[in-house]
Design an enzyme around this catalytic site. Structure first.
Site, PDB file in Angstrom:
ATOM      1  N   CYS A   2     -30.060 -93.650  23.801  1.00 45.96           N
ATOM      2  CA  CYS A   2     -31.135 -92.898  23.147  1.00 45.96           C
ATOM      3  C   CYS A   2     -30.743 -92.506  21.726  1.00 45.96           C
ATOM      4  O   CYS A   2     -29.562 -92.481  21.360  1.00 45.96           O
ATOM      5  CB  CYS A   2     -31.517 -91.681  23.985  1.00 45.96           C
ATOM      6  SG  CYS A   2     -30.508 -90.211  23.741  1.00 45.96           S
ATOM      7  N   CYS A   5     -28.233 -89.656  21.450  1.00 42.63           N
ATOM      8  CA  CYS A   5     -26.869 -90.111  21.774  1.00 42.63           C
ATOM      9  C   CYS A   5     -26.282 -90.858  20.585  1.00 42.63           C
ATOM     10  O   CYS A   5     -25.093 -90.702  20.279  1.00 42.63           O
ATOM     11  CB  CYS A   5     -26.872 -90.984  23.025  1.00 42.63           C
ATOM     12  SG  CYS A   5     -27.181 -90.081  24.552  1.00 42.63           S
ATOM     13  N   HIS A  44     -25.680 -86.519  27.998  1.00 46.36           N
ATOM     14  CA  HIS A  44     -27.077 -86.925  28.111  1.00 46.36           C
ATOM     15  C   HIS A  44     -27.703 -86.283  29.356  1.00 46.36           C
ATOM     16  O   HIS A  44     -27.320 -86.584  30.482  1.00 46.36           O
ATOM     17  CB  HIS A  44     -27.212 -88.454  28.196  1.00 46.36           C
ATOM     18  CG  HIS A  44     -28.644 -88.890  28.178  1.00 46.36           C
ATOM     19  ND1 HIS A  44     -29.312 -89.154  27.005  1.00 46.36           N
ATOM     20  CD2 HIS A  44     -29.527 -89.062  29.180  1.00 46.36           C
ATOM     21  CE1 HIS A  44     -30.563 -89.482  27.301  1.00 46.36           C
ATOM     22  NE2 HIS A  44     -30.713 -89.442  28.609  1.00 46.36           N
ATOM     23  N   ASN A  83     -39.735 -79.061  24.756  1.00 44.77           N
ATOM     24  CA  ASN A  83     -40.817 -79.867  25.310  1.00 44.77           C
ATOM     25  C   ASN A  83     -40.247 -80.646  26.493  1.00 44.77           C
ATOM     26  O   ASN A  83     -39.225 -81.313  26.355  1.00 44.77           O
ATOM     27  CB  ASN A  83     -41.351 -80.836  24.265  1.00 44.77           C
ATOM     28  CG  ASN A  83     -41.855 -80.129  23.032  1.00 44.77           C
ATOM     29  OD1 ASN A  83     -42.434 -79.054  23.111  1.00 44.77           O
ATOM     30  ND2 ASN A  83     -41.625 -80.719  21.878  1.00 44.77           N
ATOM     31  N   GLY A  89     -45.118 -83.206  24.901  1.00 44.53           N
ATOM     32  CA  GLY A  89     -44.700 -83.623  23.576  1.00 44.53           C
ATOM     33  C   GLY A  89     -43.246 -84.026  23.458  1.00 44.53           C
ATOM     34  O   GLY A  89     -42.741 -84.186  22.349  1.00 44.53           O
ATOM     35  N   THR A  91     -40.670 -86.458  22.926  1.00 42.33           N
ATOM     36  CA  THR A  91     -40.665 -87.840  22.440  1.00 42.33           C
ATOM     37  C   THR A  91     -39.302 -88.503  22.574  1.00 42.33           C
ATOM     38  O   THR A  91     -39.217 -89.724  22.554  1.00 42.33           O
ATOM     39  CB  THR A  91     -41.115 -87.904  20.967  1.00 42.33           C
ATOM     40  OG1 THR A  91     -40.249 -87.082  20.183  1.00 42.33           O
ATOM     41  CG2 THR A  91     -42.554 -87.440  20.814  1.00 42.33           C
ATOM     42  N   HIS A  94     -33.955 -86.843  25.841  1.00 45.95           N
ATOM     43  CA  HIS A  94     -32.629 -86.217  25.834  1.00 45.95           C
ATOM     44  C   HIS A  94     -32.912 -84.742  25.595  1.00 45.95           C
ATOM     45  O   HIS A  94     -33.552 -84.386  24.597  1.00 45.95           O
ATOM     46  CB  HIS A  94     -31.777 -86.807  24.707  1.00 45.95           C
ATOM     47  CG  HIS A  94     -30.351 -86.351  24.692  1.00 45.95           C
ATOM     48  ND1 HIS A  94     -29.305 -87.259  24.673  1.00 45.95           N
ATOM     49  CD2 HIS A  94     -29.786 -85.124  24.679  1.00 45.95           C
ATOM     50  CE1 HIS A  94     -28.157 -86.583  24.643  1.00 45.95           C
ATOM     51  NE2 HIS A  94     -28.435 -85.282  24.638  1.00 45.95           N
ATOM     52  N   HIS A  96     -33.328 -81.209  24.421  1.00 43.95           N
ATOM     53  CA  HIS A  96     -33.078 -80.607  23.120  1.00 43.95           C
ATOM     54  C   HIS A  96     -33.960 -79.387  22.938  1.00 43.95           C
ATOM     55  O   HIS A  96     -35.013 -79.260  23.551  1.00 43.95           O
ATOM     56  CB  HIS A  96     -33.282 -81.610  21.977  1.00 43.95           C
ATOM     57  CG  HIS A  96     -34.652 -82.213  21.920  1.00 43.95           C
ATOM     58  ND1 HIS A  96     -35.091 -83.186  22.799  1.00 43.95           N
ATOM     59  CD2 HIS A  96     -35.682 -81.980  21.070  1.00 43.95           C
ATOM     60  CE1 HIS A  96     -36.324 -83.538  22.484  1.00 43.95           C
ATOM     61  NE2 HIS A  96     -36.705 -82.809  21.448  1.00 43.95           N
ATOM     62  N   HIS A  98     -35.687 -76.931  19.959  1.00 42.37           N
ATOM     63  CA  HIS A  98     -36.069 -76.781  18.566  1.00 42.37           C
ATOM     64  C   HIS A  98     -35.841 -75.324  18.174  1.00 42.37           C
ATOM     65  O   HIS A  98     -36.385 -74.422  18.807  1.00 42.37           O
ATOM     66  CB  HIS A  98     -37.558 -77.102  18.371  1.00 42.37           C
ATOM     67  CG  HIS A  98     -37.927 -78.504  18.708  1.00 42.37           C
ATOM     68  ND1 HIS A  98     -38.102 -79.471  17.752  1.00 42.37           N
ATOM     69  CD2 HIS A  98     -38.167 -79.105  19.906  1.00 42.37           C
ATOM     70  CE1 HIS A  98     -38.441 -80.609  18.340  1.00 42.37           C
ATOM     71  NE2 HIS A  98     -38.476 -80.413  19.647  1.00 42.37           N
TER      72      HIS A  98
END
Length: 110
Positions: A2, A5, A44, A83, A89, A91, A94, A96, A98
Site C-alpha cells: 500500500c 507502507c 500494516h 475514516n 471515505g 481511500t 492502512h 491512519h 487525520h
C-alpha cells in the site's frame, strides 16, 4: 504494497513530522486544513475494524504522540478524524488518523 507502507519504507517521498519505532506522521499531500498531518502505524493494520488486543497498544501510542505532534506543528487545538471503510471515505486501506488544525472548525462534523 500500500501507498502508506511505501511512504513508511521510504520508497515514496513525504514530509515527515514525527517518526518512531511504532509510527510515522507526515503532512497530507492534499491538506483540508492549514495543519493536516496523517498519523500512521508502521505495522500494516487495514482499518479501525482490524484493531485487536494484539495491536491496540500501537493505536494507544499514536494517541499518546498526537499532542506532541500537534505542538510540533504549532497548534494546541485540533480535530482527529479516522475514516473506516469505503463509504466513510477511507481511500488508503492502512489505518491512519487525520490531525487537523490551524483553523476555526466549529462544532459541525459533516
Amino acid at each position: 504494497m500500500c501507498v502508506f507502507c511505501e511512504i513508511i519504507n521510504g520508497n515514496i517521498p513525504s514530509e515527515k513530522v514525527w517518526e518512531d519505532e511504532l509510527m510515522v506522521a507526515f503532512k497530507d499531500n492534499a491538506p483540508a486544513a492549514p495543519v493536516h498531518v496523517l498519523a500512521v502505524p508502521r505495522r500494516h493494520i487495514e482499518s479501525a475494524n482490524c484493531i485487536t488486543g494484539e495491536n491496540s497498544a500501537i493505536v494507544a501510542h499514536i494517541f499518546e504522540m498526537i499532542p506532541k505532534i500537534a505542538k510540533s506543528q504549532g497548534i494546541d487545538s485540533y480535530r482527529i478524524v479516522n475514516n473506516c471503510g469505503k463509504q466513510a471515505g477511507q481511500t488508503v486501506q492502512h489505518l491512519h488518523f487525520h490531525l487537523l488544525g490551524g483553523v476555526e472548525m466549529g462544532d459541525k462534523i459533516l
